[in-house]
Motif scaffolding. Sequence first.
Motif, short mmCIF file in Angstrom:
data_model
loop_
_atom_site.label_atom_id
_atom_site.label_comp_id
_atom_site.label_asym_id
_atom_site.label_seq_id
_atom_site.Cartn_x
_atom_site.Cartn_y
_atom_site.Cartn_z
N ASN A 64 0.84 -1.19 0.00
CA ASN A 64 0.00 0.00 0.00
C ASN A 64 0.87 1.25 0.00
OD1 ASN A 64 -3.04 -0.83 0.54
ND2 ASN A 64 -1.76 -2.15 1.84
N PHE A 65 0.44 2.27 -0.73
CA PHE A 65 1.18 3.52 -0.81
C PHE A 65 0.23 4.70 -0.76
CE2 PHE A 65 3.37 0.25 -3.23
CZ PHE A 65 4.64 0.28 -2.70
N SER A 66 0.69 5.82 -0.19
CA SER A 66 -0.06 7.07 -0.20
C SER A 66 0.84 8.16 -0.78
CB SER A 66 -0.50 7.45 1.22
OG SER A 66 -1.41 6.50 1.74
N TYR A 67 0.26 9.00 -1.61
CA TYR A 67 1.03 10.03 -2.29
C TYR A 67 0.34 11.38 -2.20
CZ TYR A 67 3.48 6.12 -4.52
OH TYR A 67 4.19 4.99 -4.76
N VAL A 74 -3.37 20.10 -6.08
CA VAL A 74 -2.78 19.19 -5.10
C VAL A 74 -3.63 17.93 -5.06
CG1 VAL A 74 -2.08 18.81 -2.71
CG2 VAL A 74 -1.91 21.10 -3.71
N TYR A 75 -3.04 16.80 -5.42
CA TYR A 75 -3.73 15.51 -5.44
C TYR A 75 -3.21 14.62 -4.32
CZ TYR A 75 -4.90 16.81 -10.30
OH TYR A 75 -5.34 17.44 -11.43
N VAL A 79 -7.30 5.28 -5.57
CA VAL A 79 -8.43 6.09 -5.12
C VAL A 79 -7.93 7.48 -4.75
CG1 VAL A 79 -10.26 6.35 -3.40
CG2 VAL A 79 -9.66 4.07 -4.22
N TYR A 80 -8.58 8.50 -5.29
CA TYR A 80 -8.30 9.87 -4.87
C TYR A 80 -8.94 10.11 -3.50
CZ TYR A 80 -6.26 11.56 -9.24
OH TYR A 80 -5.43 11.77 -10.31
N LEU A 137 -13.99 12.44 -9.03
CA LEU A 137 -12.83 11.58 -8.84
C LEU A 137 -12.72 11.05 -7.41
CD1 LEU A 137 -10.13 13.69 -10.73
CD2 LEU A 137 -11.14 11.55 -11.52
N ILE A 138 -13.19 11.82 -6.43
CA ILE A 138 -13.00 11.48 -5.03
C ILE A 138 -13.72 10.19 -4.65
CG2 ILE A 138 -13.23 12.27 -2.64
CD1 ILE A 138 -11.35 13.96 -4.30
N GLY A 139 -12.97 9.23 -4.10
CA GLY A 139 -13.55 8.01 -3.56
C GLY A 139 -13.88 6.93 -4.57
#
Length: 295
Positions: free
Chosen positions: A58-61, A81-82, A102-103, A145-147
């Motif tokens: 898992n990664f978060s950016y 900002v994403y 997922v955004y 885009l969100i979720g």
Amino acid sequence: LGNKVVSDSNKEGANETIKSENDGSTEIETKTNVDPKPIVSEPTETYNILPQPKEGDNFSYRVTQKSTTEMSGIRGIEDKVYCFSMKVTGVNKDGSYTMDMVYDSIRAMQEMPPNKMDSLGKKIRYNSQDKTTKKVAGADQFEALIGNKVILTFSKKGELREVANIDPIVNAILGNKKDSIKPQTLEQIKLALKLEGFQSVVQQLFMQSLPEDPIIAGKEWTRKDTATALGVPSIGLYSYKLADINEVKDRKCARIIVSLSSTFPQKKFSNKELNAILDDAKMEGGGENYIDIET
């Protein structure tokens, strides 16, 4: 995963920044929040700099994009900002792999004064965490885009090959208008969503045209690309060099030096998108990427 710029991208305040300016020239600058410490290695030691995904990772950016464009004295700015999450869901025998994306949140500011191509101009202020901005004109494309999870397929080199499961996002953007849109137009909308909503963001995390075999420090390679924007073709030459090996945040990383130059061989244009003569144009830039090479 490997083949990613090492930064505090999962912490508030850290980011990767892509800055571009277009006033006859374009400069691209990538910044990372790193403190590298050189590692002495044997001259003949080789390094695998291809992505090394593991199922379940898992990664978060957090990626920030800033751009300023000026054409005929009209200056437009964008600041986005994403924040998004990614998970490796499968690794294939040929080295390709799939990831869910997922955004989680988006902030966007866009300003463009009225001009020849858009007589009304554009002004958007959006923050997915601020409910008052969700009704702002133009915010629906970000809100959709969100979720919503999409499925990404990458080659073993980290090249994004496919973006699947975008229909829920398209439906959210178009609403009741979807049924009245021609199939060909609908496909164009989906393609634009894949490029602008995902590829332009995600592909910044991976370097392109990586050598398939392990390489030594000092190795150089190049990549040539052709692209067209508003009917204007360009030829881009990218040069890469594995400069040395460094320790970054307790991880072994390869420092890759990148340079870019583009030419525009065609000077006169007459098509449905553009009717003009190009006097002069250039695009150049460069920087460094630190690639995690630990398995």
